[in-house]
Design a protein around this motif. Structure first.
Motif, PDB file in Angstrom:
ATOM      1  N   LEU A  41       0.837  -1.231   0.069  1.00  0.00           N
ATOM      2  CA  LEU A  41      -0.090   0.031  -0.024  1.00  0.00           C
ATOM      3  C   LEU A  41       0.771   1.174  -0.038  1.00  0.00           C
ATOM      4  CD1 LEU A  41      -2.786  -0.957   2.454  1.00  0.00           C
ATOM      5  CD2 LEU A  41      -3.173  -0.687  -0.125  1.00  0.00           C
ATOM      6  N   ARG A  42       2.293   1.242   0.946  1.00  0.00           N
ATOM      7  CA  ARG A  42       2.659   2.311   0.660  1.00  0.00           C
ATOM      8  C   ARG A  42       3.594   2.797  -0.675  1.00  0.00           C
ATOM      9  NH1 ARG A  42       4.933   0.151   5.414  1.00  0.00           N
ATOM     10  NH2 ARG A  42       7.104  -0.218   4.358  1.00  0.00           N
ATOM     11  N   LEU A  43       3.701   1.517  -1.215  1.00  0.00           N
ATOM     12  CA  LEU A  43       4.263   1.799  -2.853  1.00  0.00           C
ATOM     13  C   LEU A  43       3.373   2.436  -3.717  1.00  0.00           C
ATOM     14  CD1 LEU A  43       6.085  -1.529  -2.876  1.00  0.00           C
ATOM     15  CD2 LEU A  43       7.035   0.702  -2.586  1.00  0.00           C
ATOM     16  N   GLN A  44       1.993   2.504  -3.578  1.00  0.00           N
ATOM     17  CA  GLN A  44       1.196   3.123  -4.730  1.00  0.00           C
ATOM     18  C   GLN A  44       1.462   4.410  -4.845  1.00  0.00           C
ATOM     19  OE1 GLN A  44      -2.816   2.473  -3.074  1.00  0.00           O
ATOM     20  NE2 GLN A  44      -2.987   0.305  -3.523  1.00  0.00           N
ATOM     21  N   ARG A  45       1.283   4.935  -6.173  1.00  0.00           N
ATOM     22  CA  ARG A  45       1.493   6.224  -6.636  1.00  0.00           C
ATOM     23  C   ARG A  45       0.519   6.563  -7.302  1.00  0.00           C
ATOM     24  NH1 ARG A  45       4.588   5.199  -3.232  1.00  0.00           N
ATOM     25  NH2 ARG A  45       7.021   5.508  -3.227  1.00  0.00           N
ATOM     26  N   PRO A  46       0.199   7.939  -7.490  1.00  0.00           N
ATOM     27  CA  PRO A  46      -0.763   8.123  -8.756  1.00  0.00           C
ATOM     28  C   PRO A  46      -0.223   8.054 -10.124  1.00  0.00           C
ATOM     29  CG  PRO A  46       0.298  10.054  -7.519  1.00  0.00           C
ATOM     30  CD  PRO A  46       0.772   8.921  -6.834  1.00  0.00           C
ATOM     31  N   LEU A  47      -0.902   8.117 -11.017  1.00  0.00           N
ATOM     32  CA  LEU A  47      -0.533   7.874 -12.446  1.00  0.00           C
ATOM     33  C   LEU A  47       0.398   9.097 -12.901  1.00  0.00           C
ATOM     34  CD1 LEU A  47      -3.564   6.279 -14.034  1.00  0.00           C
ATOM     35  CD2 LEU A  47      -1.629   5.159 -13.415  1.00  0.00           C
ATOM     36  N   PRO A  48       1.178   8.853 -13.917  1.00  0.00           N
ATOM     37  CA  PRO A  48       2.051  10.064 -14.132  1.00  0.00           C
ATOM     38  C   PRO A  48       1.069  11.004 -14.912  1.00  0.00           C
ATOM     39  CG  PRO A  48       2.296   8.103 -15.609  1.00  0.00           C
ATOM     40  CD  PRO A  48       1.638   7.809 -14.196  1.00  0.00           C
ATOM     41  N   PRO A  49       1.336  12.466 -15.008  1.00  0.00           N
ATOM     42  CA  PRO A  49       0.513  13.389 -15.804  1.00  0.00           C
ATOM     43  C   PRO A  49       0.395  12.891 -17.318  1.00  0.00           C
ATOM     44  CG  PRO A  49       2.723  14.312 -15.036  1.00  0.00           C
ATOM     45  CD  PRO A  49       2.567  13.015 -14.426  1.00  0.00           C
ATOM     46  N   GLY A  50      -0.687  13.135 -17.737  1.00  0.00           N
ATOM     47  CA  GLY A  50      -0.921  13.044 -19.392  1.00  0.00           C
ATOM     48  C   GLY A  50      -2.134  12.390 -19.346  1.00  0.00           C
ATOM     49  N   ASP A  51      -2.724  12.547 -20.684  1.00  0.00           N
ATOM     50  CA  ASP A  51      -3.988  11.869 -20.999  1.00  0.00           C
ATOM     51  C   ASP A  51      -3.967  10.435 -21.012  1.00  0.00           C
ATOM     52  OD1 ASP A  51      -5.185  14.407 -21.086  1.00  0.00           O
ATOM     53  OD2 ASP A  51      -4.787  14.667 -23.122  1.00  0.00           O
ATOM     54  N   ASP A  52      -2.945   9.938 -21.355  1.00  0.00           N
ATOM     55  CA  ASP A  52      -2.905   8.316 -21.865  1.00  0.00           C
ATOM     56  C   ASP A  52      -1.648   7.695 -21.290  1.00  0.00           C
ATOM     57  OD1 ASP A  52      -4.242   6.066 -22.368  1.00  0.00           O
ATOM     58  OD2 ASP A  52      -3.915   6.513 -24.780  1.00  0.00           O
ATOM     59  N   PRO A  53      -1.520   7.466 -19.917  1.00  0.00           N
ATOM     60  CA  PRO A  53      -0.235   6.619 -19.370  1.00  0.00           C
ATOM     61  C   PRO A  53      -0.335   5.316 -20.022  1.00  0.00           C
ATOM     62  CG  PRO A  53      -2.064   6.550 -17.700  1.00  0.00           C
ATOM     63  CD  PRO A  53      -2.505   7.442 -19.002  1.00  0.00           C
ATOM     64  N   ILE A  54       1.182   4.748 -19.993  1.00  0.00           N
ATOM     65  CA  ILE A  54       1.276   3.386 -20.350  1.00  0.00           C
ATOM     66  C   ILE A  54       0.406   2.466 -19.671  1.00  0.00           C
ATOM     67  CG2 ILE A  54       2.969   1.599 -20.596  1.00  0.00           C
ATOM     68  CD1 ILE A  54       4.952   3.663 -21.247  1.00  0.00           C
ATOM     69  N   ARG A  55      -0.279   1.287 -20.286  1.00  0.00           N
ATOM     70  CA  ARG A  55      -1.077   0.550 -19.819  1.00  0.00           C
ATOM     71  C   ARG A  55      -0.142  -0.951 -19.898  1.00  0.00           C
ATOM     72  NH1 ARG A  55      -6.914   1.763 -20.981  1.00  0.00           N
ATOM     73  NH2 ARG A  55      -6.926   4.022 -21.463  1.00  0.00           N
ATOM     74  N   LEU A  56      -0.419  -1.698 -18.944  1.00  0.00           N
ATOM     75  CA  LEU A  56      -0.067  -2.886 -18.638  1.00  0.00           C
ATOM     76  C   LEU A  56      -1.033  -3.944 -19.089  1.00  0.00           C
ATOM     77  CD1 LEU A  56       2.166  -3.127 -15.753  1.00  0.00           C
ATOM     78  CD2 LEU A  56       2.980  -2.598 -17.994  1.00  0.00           C
ATOM     79  N   CYS A  57      -0.748  -5.022 -20.063  1.00  0.00           N
ATOM     80  CA  CYS A  57      -2.026  -5.903 -20.355  1.00  0.00           C
ATOM     81  C   CYS A  57      -1.190  -7.373 -19.956  1.00  0.00           C
ATOM     82  CB  CYS A  57      -1.930  -5.977 -21.805  1.00  0.00           C
ATOM     83  SG  CYS A  57      -2.659  -4.385 -22.642  1.00  0.00           S
ATOM     84  N   GLY A  58      -2.275  -8.427 -19.666  1.00  0.00           N
ATOM     85  CA  GLY A  58      -1.843  -9.517 -19.509  1.00  0.00           C
ATOM     86  C   GLY A  58      -1.386 -10.589 -20.654  1.00  0.00           C
ATOM     87  N   ARG A  59      -2.009 -10.141 -21.879  1.00  0.00           N
ATOM     88  CA  ARG A  59      -1.967 -10.908 -23.122  1.00  0.00           C
ATOM     89  C   ARG A  59      -1.081  -9.925 -24.056  1.00  0.00           C
ATOM     90  NH1 ARG A  59      -7.187 -13.689 -24.442  1.00  0.00           N
ATOM     91  NH2 ARG A  59      -7.750 -11.351 -24.421  1.00  0.00           N
ATOM     92  N   ASN A  60      -0.236 -10.340 -24.827  1.00  0.00           N
ATOM     93  CA  ASN A  60       0.224  -9.766 -26.247  1.00  0.00           C
ATOM     94  C   ASN A  60      -0.914  -9.449 -27.087  1.00  0.00           C
ATOM     95  OD1 ASN A  60       3.133  -9.450 -25.241  1.00  0.00           O
ATOM     96  ND2 ASN A  60       3.328 -11.626 -26.431  1.00  0.00           N
ATOM     97  N   PHE A  61      -2.035 -10.362 -27.270  1.00  0.00           N
ATOM     98  CA  PHE A  61      -3.079  -9.952 -28.005  1.00  0.00           C
ATOM     99  C   PHE A  61      -3.894  -8.661 -27.458  1.00  0.00           C
ATOM    100  CE2 PHE A  61      -7.671 -10.434 -28.938  1.00  0.00           C
ATOM    101  CZ  PHE A  61      -7.568 -10.481 -30.182  1.00  0.00           C
ATOM    102  N   ASP A  62      -3.986  -8.501 -26.291  1.00  0.00           N
ATOM    103  CA  ASP A  62      -4.716  -7.294 -25.847  1.00  0.00           C
ATOM    104  C   ASP A  62      -3.660  -6.101 -26.227  1.00  0.00           C
ATOM    105  OD1 ASP A  62      -6.667  -8.824 -24.571  1.00  0.00           O
ATOM    106  OD2 ASP A  62      -5.453  -9.141 -22.765  1.00  0.00           O
TER     107      ASP A  62
END
Length: 181
Positions: A41-62
């Motif tokens: 919980l202490r490691l949680q941070r707000p998303l970086p500024p910008g309209d569209d931050p990088i997303r992580l996906c579970g599959r290459n297809f996504d």
């Protein structure tokens, strides 16, 4: 899926960070005590500024679907670069570069191969020009014209680097998403 070999990670790279080592072991064991929950919980941070931050996906297809949609939303004409495969080899499917690379002027790209000490795997830039056999990328105000590169792959069966004669641009288009694995 069955693997013909195992890889065991047994070396702790940051041995002085005992709380992180403990947390990783707790999560791996499926037992998460209160102190580990609090650390996470202490490691949680707000998303970086910008309209569209990088997303992580579970599959290459996504990732591929999301990135294709982002490219279609961009203004401009898309150009497709196809890899040149001299060998029909199942190892070609394990390459870190796509067989079809779709680009537009202004789209973000990422290098997926070390070219020099300054142009390294993971460096990000934007496409500024496209020709038939080259792509010019602006890497932090350094314009670089890239051509096709020859790629090799490590064969765990043969235990050596295999030249599979796969020629492509050492770019990954649109790093809006990344596969987490």
């Amino acid at each position: 899926m069955v693997f013909g070999h195992k890889i065991v990670l047994d070396q702790v790279i940051r041995p002085d960070e005992l709380d992180f080592i403990k947390a990783i072991n707790d999560v791996s064991n499926g037992e998460i005590p209160e102190d580990t929950k609090n650390l996470i919980l202490r490691l949680q941070r707000p998303l970086p500024p910008g309209d569209d931050p990088i997303r992580l996906c579970g599959r290459n297809f996504d990732c591929d679907i999301f990135n294709a949609c982002k490219l279609m939303e961009m203004d401009g004409v898309s150009k497709c670069y196809q890899s040149i495969d001299e060998d029909v080899n199942k190892l070609c499917s394990k390459m870190c570069v796509p067989k079809l690379l779709h680009l537009k002027i202004g789209c973000p790209v990422m290098l997926v191969k070390n070219i020099s000490s300054a142009l390294v795997n993971g460096l990000q830039g934007k496409v500024v020009a496209m020709k038939e056999d080259s792509v010019t990328v602006d890497f932090e105000n350094d314009l670089v014209q890239l051509g096709r590169e020859t790629f090799t792959v490590y064969s765990s069966i043969d235990k050596k680097i295999v030249d599979i004669k796969f020629h492509s641009f050492c770019l990954s288009a649109l790093p809006f998403t990344r596969h987490k694995g």
